[in-house]
Design a protein around this motif. Structure first.
Motif, PDB file in Angstrom:
ATOM      1  N   VAL A 267      17.272 -12.768  19.618  1.00  0.00           N
ATOM      2  CA  VAL A 267      18.290 -13.731  20.050  1.00  0.00           C
ATOM      3  C   VAL A 267      19.675 -13.252  19.648  1.00  0.00           C
ATOM      4  N   GLU A 268      19.814 -12.722  18.434  1.00  0.00           N
ATOM      5  CA  GLU A 268      21.121 -12.225  17.984  1.00  0.00           C
ATOM      6  C   GLU A 268      21.633 -11.097  18.874  1.00  0.00           C
ATOM      7  N   VAL A 269      20.736 -10.197  19.240  1.00  0.00           N
ATOM      8  CA  VAL A 269      21.135  -9.072  20.091  1.00  0.00           C
ATOM      9  C   VAL A 269      21.698  -9.577  21.413  1.00  0.00           C
TER      10      VAL A 269
ATOM     11  N   LEU B 130      21.153 -20.123  15.767  1.00  0.00           N
ATOM     12  CA  LEU B 130      21.407 -19.228  16.900  1.00  0.00           C
ATOM     13  C   LEU B 130      21.390 -19.982  18.231  1.00  0.00           C
ATOM     14  N   ARG B 131      20.480 -20.947  18.374  1.00  0.00           N
ATOM     15  CA  ARG B 131      20.459 -21.739  19.610  1.00  0.00           C
ATOM     16  C   ARG B 131      21.755 -22.539  19.746  1.00  0.00           C
ATOM     17  N   ALA B 132      22.245 -23.078  18.626  1.00  0.00           N
ATOM     18  CA  ALA B 132      23.511 -23.815  18.659  1.00  0.00           C
ATOM     19  C   ALA B 132      24.651 -22.897  19.078  1.00  0.00           C
ATOM     20  N   ARG B 133      24.644 -21.665  18.567  1.00  0.00           N
ATOM     21  CA  ARG B 133      25.664 -20.694  18.967  1.00  0.00           C
ATOM     22  C   ARG B 133      25.609 -20.419  20.464  1.00  0.00           C
ATOM     23  N   ALA B 134      24.399 -20.306  20.993  1.00  0.00           N
ATOM     24  CA  ALA B 134      24.252 -20.032  22.427  1.00  0.00           C
ATOM     25  C   ALA B 134      24.802 -21.188  23.258  1.00  0.00           C
ATOM     26  N   LEU B 135      24.500 -22.415  22.853  1.00  0.00           N
ATOM     27  CA  LEU B 135      25.002 -23.580  23.590  1.00  0.00           C
ATOM     28  C   LEU B 135      26.528 -23.632  23.556  1.00  0.00           C
ATOM     29  N   LEU B 136      27.104 -23.338  22.398  1.00  0.00           N
ATOM     30  CA  LEU B 136      28.563 -23.335  22.297  1.00  0.00           C
ATOM     31  C   LEU B 136      29.160 -22.228  23.155  1.00  0.00           C
ATOM     32  N   GLY B 137      28.537 -21.051  23.136  1.00  0.00           N
ATOM     33  CA  GLY B 137      29.042 -19.943  23.940  1.00  0.00           C
ATOM     34  C   GLY B 137      28.994 -20.233  25.426  1.00  0.00           C
ATOM     35  N   MET B 138      28.001 -21.030  25.838  1.00  0.00           N
ATOM     36  CA  MET B 138      27.864 -21.384  27.250  1.00  0.00           C
ATOM     37  C   MET B 138      28.673 -22.634  27.601  1.00  0.00           C
TER      38      MET B 138
ATOM     39  N   ARG C 167      26.031  -2.634  16.744  1.00  0.00           N
ATOM     40  CA  ARG C 167      26.311  -3.061  18.116  1.00  0.00           C
ATOM     41  C   ARG C 167      25.757  -2.070  19.143  1.00  0.00           C
ATOM     42  N   ASP C 168      24.679  -1.408  18.767  1.00  0.00           N
ATOM     43  CA  ASP C 168      23.939  -0.543  19.691  1.00  0.00           C
ATOM     44  C   ASP C 168      22.787  -1.392  20.237  1.00  0.00           C
ATOM     45  N   PHE C 169      23.105  -2.240  21.196  1.00  0.00           N
ATOM     46  CA  PHE C 169      22.182  -3.283  21.614  1.00  0.00           C
ATOM     47  C   PHE C 169      20.939  -2.729  22.310  1.00  0.00           C
TER      48      PHE C 169
ATOM     49  N   ALA D 217      25.543  -9.352  22.664  1.00  0.00           N
ATOM     50  CA  ALA D 217      25.733  -8.536  23.863  1.00  0.00           C
ATOM     51  C   ALA D 217      26.354  -9.340  25.001  1.00  0.00           C
ATOM     52  N   GLY D 218      26.567 -10.633  24.769  1.00  0.00           N
ATOM     53  CA  GLY D 218      27.168 -11.481  25.796  1.00  0.00           C
ATOM     54  C   GLY D 218      26.196 -12.008  26.814  1.00  0.00           C
ATOM     55  N   MET D 219      24.896 -11.835  26.582  1.00  0.00           N
ATOM     56  CA  MET D 219      23.865 -12.312  27.512  1.00  0.00           C
ATOM     57  C   MET D 219      23.424 -13.714  27.068  1.00  0.00           C
ATOM     58  N   LEU D 220      24.298 -14.682  27.256  1.00  0.00           N
ATOM     59  CA  LEU D 220      24.077 -16.007  26.684  1.00  0.00           C
ATOM     60  C   LEU D 220      22.880 -16.741  27.287  1.00  0.00           C
ATOM     61  N   PRO D 221      22.690 -16.764  28.625  1.00  0.00           N
ATOM     62  CA  PRO D 221      21.495 -17.437  29.151  1.00  0.00           C
ATOM     63  C   PRO D 221      20.200 -16.820  28.626  1.00  0.00           C
TER      64      PRO D 221
END
Length: 521
Positions: free
Chosen positions: A378-380, A410-418, A350-352, A384-388
């Motif tokens: 994308v994972e980083v 990972l794209r699906a995760r981003a959409l869910l997070g947003m 988690r050292d982004f 790191a909470g930078m979803l957009p």
């Protein structure tokens, strides 16, 4: 909503149940011997008089049908996944399957569907299961020094499947049910990294005429060597790497306090067999077989497996220190692979910011590995909470690597997070048409449907996730909950009813197998 959560909790209890124990001593001994001697992994070099060797496999012959063989393999895989033996690494798994597709037998084997998977195990081994499932230990993958070496293992195992060596051995002791045979194969796999346990299995087999089985296994190994080498050469891999790899494994055996590596335990080498492979390799070289260059994915996947071999705090710290100390030892692509490994470790820690910097260094040195580098990027941003930013990176990466299952997840995760739930539903549903056996996509679809207010469809998606694990009662429970949801339209209800009947049939079949297992035990 509460009932959906209750269904998930009930499955957690089921998933914790231990695998079924083996039964029937005679069948157990026979199948453990044959699997331990000839089913496990790979392309061993040796010589025998194979010029007139008959083709042992006959896709149309034998009592054990390909459908039954597949059922046995699927039962084994469900237990392996349930016991966390299968490494949940989409990127590594997809790489193995892409490498196998380059071998000619993958496309031409009528009636066979190969599925390669990784096993988190440092021992040098691989194994073929009934029905086309082939496991590769991470230790063997890291020991391979070229794609040709790794491909030689895959080709040998594929030959075991296409020639139906496994099915023919299972036919000899076919008194049991699908579940009992699957349990026996699992028992054999349990000794794959334990020479003492393997010795016990072999001693047990002496009472059931294992000499005949052993002779058959030697013939099967020689045939798999021959066909595997043909596949390797036709695909343009360097056939000399087959000899080199297994020679190196042999030499490594003297450094093992407990005896030979697992690979040698299951595939004993002989001078004749080695000489036979060497002769065939010389013929292939005379014919001018072209040599392929390694795909950059080979180095990047191995770098990631090596970086995450020990995910503990101390393990990651030591791995990072090792890579940092190696600065300046490599140039160009090799140094880029090192920076990629550092980015993977920094992300795990988690050292982004350090991960971003290492990734930038890797990008300036590595060409052709965009999908692997993009994945870490994308994972980083996601973690790191930078979803957009993560979504933008995933969109750009998928334009150049549209078939990267890792980037899709990972794209699906981003959409869910947003909280873009309708968009997530559409995206995941579309991708499930291509990868219907991806349990992570089903899990995310269930979350997206539930958050969109589509409770029945959320239950249905959860049912598919459970069905992939063979948890038939939990899957049926989810479909029953879906069927009772208010406002269900006729079309959706009909689809749920049809799927419910299919899963109920699977449950009845498993219970019948269990009864046979108890009766014969």
């Amino acid at each position: 909503m509460a009932s959906w959560s209750e269904g998930q909790e009930s499955e957690r209890g089921r998933a914790a149940l231990p695998a079924r124990a083996p039964r029937a001593r005679r069948i157990r001994a026979a199948i453990c011997v044959t699997v331990a001697l000839a089913l496990a992994a790979s392309a061993a070099p040796m010589r025998a008089q194979t010029g007139n060797l008959p083709r042992l496999g006959d896709p149309g012959g034998g009592e054990l049908s390909q459908m039954l063989e597949r059922r046995i393999g699927e039962a084994i895989m469900r237990d392996l996944r349930r016991n966390a033996s299968v490494l949940d690494d989409t990127e590594g798994t997809d790489y193995l399957n892409r490498l196998a597709v380059r071998l000619p037998g993958a496309a031409s084997a009528e009636g066979f569907r190969f599925e390669f998977f990784l096993v988190s195990d440092p021992s040098l081994n691989a194994f073929a299961l009934p029905g086309g499932f082939i496991g590769v230990h991470t230790g063997l993958m890291l020991a391979a020094q070229s794609e040709s070496e790794l491909a030689s293992v895959l080709a040998h195992e594929m030959a075991h499947v296409t020639q139906r060596h496994i099915a023919r051995m299972l036919e000899r002791e076919r008194q049991g049910s699908v579940l009992s045979i699957a349990a026996l194969v699992l028992a054999a796999l349990a000794v794959r990294s334990n020479p003492q346990a393997a010795g016990g299995v072999l001693a047990l087999g002496e009472s059931v005429q294992n000499q005949q089985m052993l002779s058959f296994s030697r013939d099967a190994e020689r045939e798999a060597d021959r066909i595997g080498l043909e596949m390797l050469t036709q695909a343009g891999f360097d056939p000399r790497d087959m000899v080199g790899f297994f020679g190196r494994i042999q030499r490594a055996s003297r450094f093992h306090d407990t005896g030979a590596p697992a690979y040698l335990q299951t595939h004993p080498f002989t001078t004749d067999r080695m000489a036979d492979i060497q002769g065939r390799v010389r013929d292939a070289i005379v014919q001018g077989a072209p040599a392929r260059r390694d795909d950059i994915g080979f180095e990047l996947v191995r770098a990631r497996l090596r970086a995450l071999a020990d995910r503990s705090v101390d393990g990651l710290r030591l791995a990072r220190a090792h890579l940092e100390a190696a600065r300046g030892e490599g140039t160009g692509t090799a140094d880029g692979v090192r920076w990629y490994g550092l980015a993977v470790i920094a992300h795990a820690q988690r050292d982004f910011e350090a991960a971003r910097q290492a990734l930038a260094q890797a990008r300036s040195r590595v060409s052709g590995g965009d999908a692997y580098l993009d994945r870490v990027g994308v994972e980083v941003e996601l973690d790191a909470g930078m979803l957009p930013a993560a979504l933008a990176l995933a969109d750009a990466a998928l334009r150049t690597s549209p078939r990267s299952r890792t980037l899709v997840q990972l794209r699906a995760r981003a959409l869910l997070g947003m909280r873009e739930f309708p968009a997530a539903v559409g995206f995941i549903t579309e991708r499930l048409r291509e990868w219907p056996a991806d349990s992570q996509l089903w899990k995310m679809l269930a979350e997206a449907q539930f958050s969109s207010g589509n409770v029945a469809l959320a239950h249905q998606a959860t049912a598919e996730q459970y069905a992939l694990a063979g948890a038939w009662p939990a899957a049926i429970e989810q479909l029953q909950l879906a069927r009772r949801t208010r406002g269900l339209d006729f079309y959706t209800g009909s689809r749920i009813d049809a799927r419910l009947r299919e899963l109920e049939q699977e449950l009845r079949r498993e219970r019948e197998d269990s009864k046979t297992q108890r009766r014969d035990g």
